[in-house]
Design a protein around this motif. Sequence first.
Motif, PDB file in Angstrom:
ATOM      1  N   LYS A   1       0.818  -1.217   0.000  1.00  0.00           N
ATOM      2  CA  LYS A   1       0.000   0.000   0.000  1.00  0.00           C
ATOM      3  C   LYS A   1       0.848   1.262   0.000  1.00  0.00           C
ATOM      4  N   GLU A   2       2.097   1.136   0.411  1.00  0.00           N
ATOM      5  CA  GLU A   2       2.984   2.306   0.470  1.00  0.00           C
ATOM      6  C   GLU A   2       4.051   2.191  -0.605  1.00  0.00           C
ATOM      7  N   PRO A   3       4.343   3.311  -1.293  1.00  0.00           N
ATOM      8  CA  PRO A   3       5.426   3.266  -2.271  1.00  0.00           C
ATOM      9  C   PRO A   3       6.774   3.123  -1.558  1.00  0.00           C
ATOM     10  N   GLY A   4       7.740   2.623  -2.257  1.00  0.00           N
ATOM     11  CA  GLY A   4       9.064   2.508  -1.660  1.00  0.00           C
ATOM     12  C   GLY A   4       9.864   1.380  -2.264  1.00  0.00           C
ATOM     13  N   GLU A   5      11.085   1.262  -1.753  1.00  0.00           N
ATOM     14  CA  GLU A   5      11.943   0.149  -2.143  1.00  0.00           C
ATOM     15  C   GLU A   5      11.950  -0.856  -1.015  1.00  0.00           C
ATOM     16  N   TYR A   6      11.386  -1.992  -1.267  1.00  0.00           N
ATOM     17  CA  TYR A   6      11.303  -3.030  -0.240  1.00  0.00           C
ATOM     18  C   TYR A   6      12.428  -4.026  -0.457  1.00  0.00           C
ATOM     19  N   LEU A   7      13.153  -4.260   0.601  1.00  0.00           N
ATOM     20  CA  LEU A   7      14.257  -5.197   0.546  1.00  0.00           C
ATOM     21  C   LEU A   7      13.762  -6.596   0.941  1.00  0.00           C
ATOM     22  N   VAL A   8      14.140  -7.572   0.143  1.00  0.00           N
ATOM     23  CA  VAL A   8      13.864  -8.964   0.507  1.00  0.00           C
ATOM     24  C   VAL A   8      15.159  -9.547   1.040  1.00  0.00           C
ATOM     25  N   LEU A   9      15.118 -10.091   2.246  1.00  0.00           N
ATOM     26  CA  LEU A   9      16.331 -10.598   2.877  1.00  0.00           C
ATOM     27  C   LEU A   9      16.190 -12.061   3.268  1.00  0.00           C
ATOM     28  N   CYS A  10      17.343 -12.712   3.338  1.00  0.00           N
ATOM     29  CA  CYS A  10      17.376 -14.097   3.807  1.00  0.00           C
ATOM     30  C   CYS A  10      17.635 -14.085   5.303  1.00  0.00           C
ATOM     31  N   ASN A  11      16.778 -14.731   6.067  1.00  0.00           N
ATOM     32  CA  ASN A  11      16.962 -14.743   7.517  1.00  0.00           C
ATOM     33  C   ASN A  11      17.239 -16.142   8.062  1.00  0.00           C
ATOM     34  N   GLU A  12      17.674 -17.033   7.166  1.00  0.00           N
ATOM     35  CA  GLU A  12      18.111 -18.356   7.609  1.00  0.00           C
ATOM     36  C   GLU A  12      19.577 -18.487   7.212  1.00  0.00           C
ATOM     37  N   TYR A  13      20.444 -18.781   8.169  1.00  0.00           N
ATOM     38  CA  TYR A  13      21.856 -18.882   7.811  1.00  0.00           C
ATOM     39  C   TYR A  13      22.053 -19.992   6.782  1.00  0.00           C
ATOM     40  N   CYS A  14      22.655 -19.634   5.649  1.00  0.00           N
ATOM     41  CA  CYS A  14      22.731 -20.592   4.548  1.00  0.00           C
ATOM     42  C   CYS A  14      24.142 -20.726   3.986  1.00  0.00           C
ATOM     43  N   GLY A  15      25.122 -20.098   4.641  1.00  0.00           N
ATOM     44  CA  GLY A  15      26.495 -20.244   4.171  1.00  0.00           C
ATOM     45  C   GLY A  15      27.222 -18.915   4.121  1.00  0.00           C
ATOM     46  N   ALA A  16      28.390 -18.941   3.493  1.00  0.00           N
ATOM     47  CA  ALA A  16      29.298 -17.789   3.517  1.00  0.00           C
ATOM     48  C   ALA A  16      28.671 -16.516   2.954  1.00  0.00           C
ATOM     49  N   GLY A  17      27.781 -16.657   1.962  1.00  0.00           N
ATOM     50  CA  GLY A  17      27.213 -15.468   1.329  1.00  0.00           C
ATOM     51  C   GLY A  17      25.859 -15.077   1.873  1.00  0.00           C
ATOM     52  N   HIS A  18      25.487 -15.689   2.988  1.00  0.00           N
ATOM     53  CA  HIS A  18      24.153 -15.481   3.568  1.00  0.00           C
ATOM     54  C   HIS A  18      23.756 -14.011   3.668  1.00  0.00           C
ATOM     55  N   GLU A  19      24.668 -13.204   4.234  1.00  0.00           N
ATOM     56  CA  GLU A  19      24.286 -11.811   4.498  1.00  0.00           C
ATOM     57  C   GLU A  19      24.202 -10.966   3.239  1.00  0.00           C
ATOM     58  N   TYR A  20      24.659 -11.502   2.118  1.00  0.00           N
ATOM     59  CA  TYR A  20      24.565 -10.742   0.861  1.00  0.00           C
ATOM     60  C   TYR A  20      23.331 -11.133   0.056  1.00  0.00           C
ATOM     61  N   MET A  21      22.587 -12.097   0.549  1.00  0.00           N
ATOM     62  CA  MET A  21      21.387 -12.547  -0.166  1.00  0.00           C
ATOM     63  C   MET A  21      20.312 -11.483  -0.049  1.00  0.00           C
ATOM     64  N   ALA A  22      19.919 -10.911  -1.151  1.00  0.00           N
ATOM     65  CA  ALA A  22      18.876  -9.891  -1.117  1.00  0.00           C
ATOM     66  C   ALA A  22      18.327  -9.661  -2.510  1.00  0.00           C
ATOM     67  N   THR A  23      17.130  -9.170  -2.564  1.00  0.00           N
ATOM     68  CA  THR A  23      16.579  -8.645  -3.807  1.00  0.00           C
ATOM     69  C   THR A  23      15.671  -7.481  -3.441  1.00  0.00           C
ATOM     70  N   THR A  24      15.167  -6.780  -4.436  1.00  0.00           N
ATOM     71  CA  THR A  24      14.412  -5.560  -4.180  1.00  0.00           C
ATOM     72  C   THR A  24      13.059  -5.604  -4.865  1.00  0.00           C
ATOM     73  N   ILE A  25      12.059  -5.093  -4.164  1.00  0.00           N
ATOM     74  CA  ILE A  25      10.754  -4.891  -4.787  1.00  0.00           C
ATOM     75  C   ILE A  25      10.494  -3.392  -4.793  1.00  0.00           C
ATOM     76  N   ILE A  26      10.347  -2.841  -5.991  1.00  0.00           N
ATOM     77  CA  ILE A  26      10.117  -1.404  -6.107  1.00  0.00           C
ATOM     78  C   ILE A  26       8.627  -1.159  -6.332  1.00  0.00           C
ATOM     79  N   VAL A  27       8.053  -0.409  -5.398  1.00  0.00           N
ATOM     80  CA  VAL A  27       6.627  -0.089  -5.446  1.00  0.00           C
ATOM     81  C   VAL A  27       6.505   1.398  -5.723  1.00  0.00           C
ATOM     82  N   SER A  28       5.922   1.763  -6.866  1.00  0.00           N
ATOM     83  CA  SER A  28       5.862   3.188  -7.208  1.00  0.00           C
ATOM     84  C   SER A  28       4.549   3.539  -7.899  1.00  0.00           C
TER      85      SER A  28
END
Length: 156
Positions: A129-156
């Motif tokens: 309902k609100e415009p913005g850039e929504y970050l999708v994050l991984c919150n299950e530890y999955c290995g060395a690159g876990h904290e870099y796992m992300a994608t974006t949903i742009i609502v405009s």
Amino acid sequence: MHIHRLEKIWLLIGFSMLVIFLGVIGVGAFALGMQPPTGHHQAIDPDKVDETPPFDRPGLEKIGEKEYNAYMVAYAFGYKQDKLEVPVGSTIHFQVTSSDVVHGFQIPGTNVNLMVVPGEVNHLSYTFKEPGEYLVLCNEYCGAGHEYMATTIIVS
Ligand code: CUA
């Protein structure tokens, strides 16, 4: 004698109604029991995610006025699709699976929070309902690159 006969007929009618009623309930319950489980644990072969529709073409599918399906694949270490864009007020029906290990699918600031288990397809719908850039994050530890796992949903 005449009245007695009438009573018997009414009893018979009443009894028949009861049998029919119970029959309908029984059949209804049986039919419900036979249905496959809805939603959360649809099976998918994690090794064949990339070839299994609809995950062979991850991303948005417009299904109505401001209504979308989003087929998402979580992998080490990222998400397909990389970026989603929808207009404000859109409802997205997320369907998320993993092609390797257990990941998370969380959008901070919303109630979107899924555990993404390989072999399963998880579902969740959310209306942006609100415009913005929504970050999708991984919150299950999955290995060395876990904290870099992300994608974006742009609502405009
Ligand atoms: Cu994927 Cu942590």
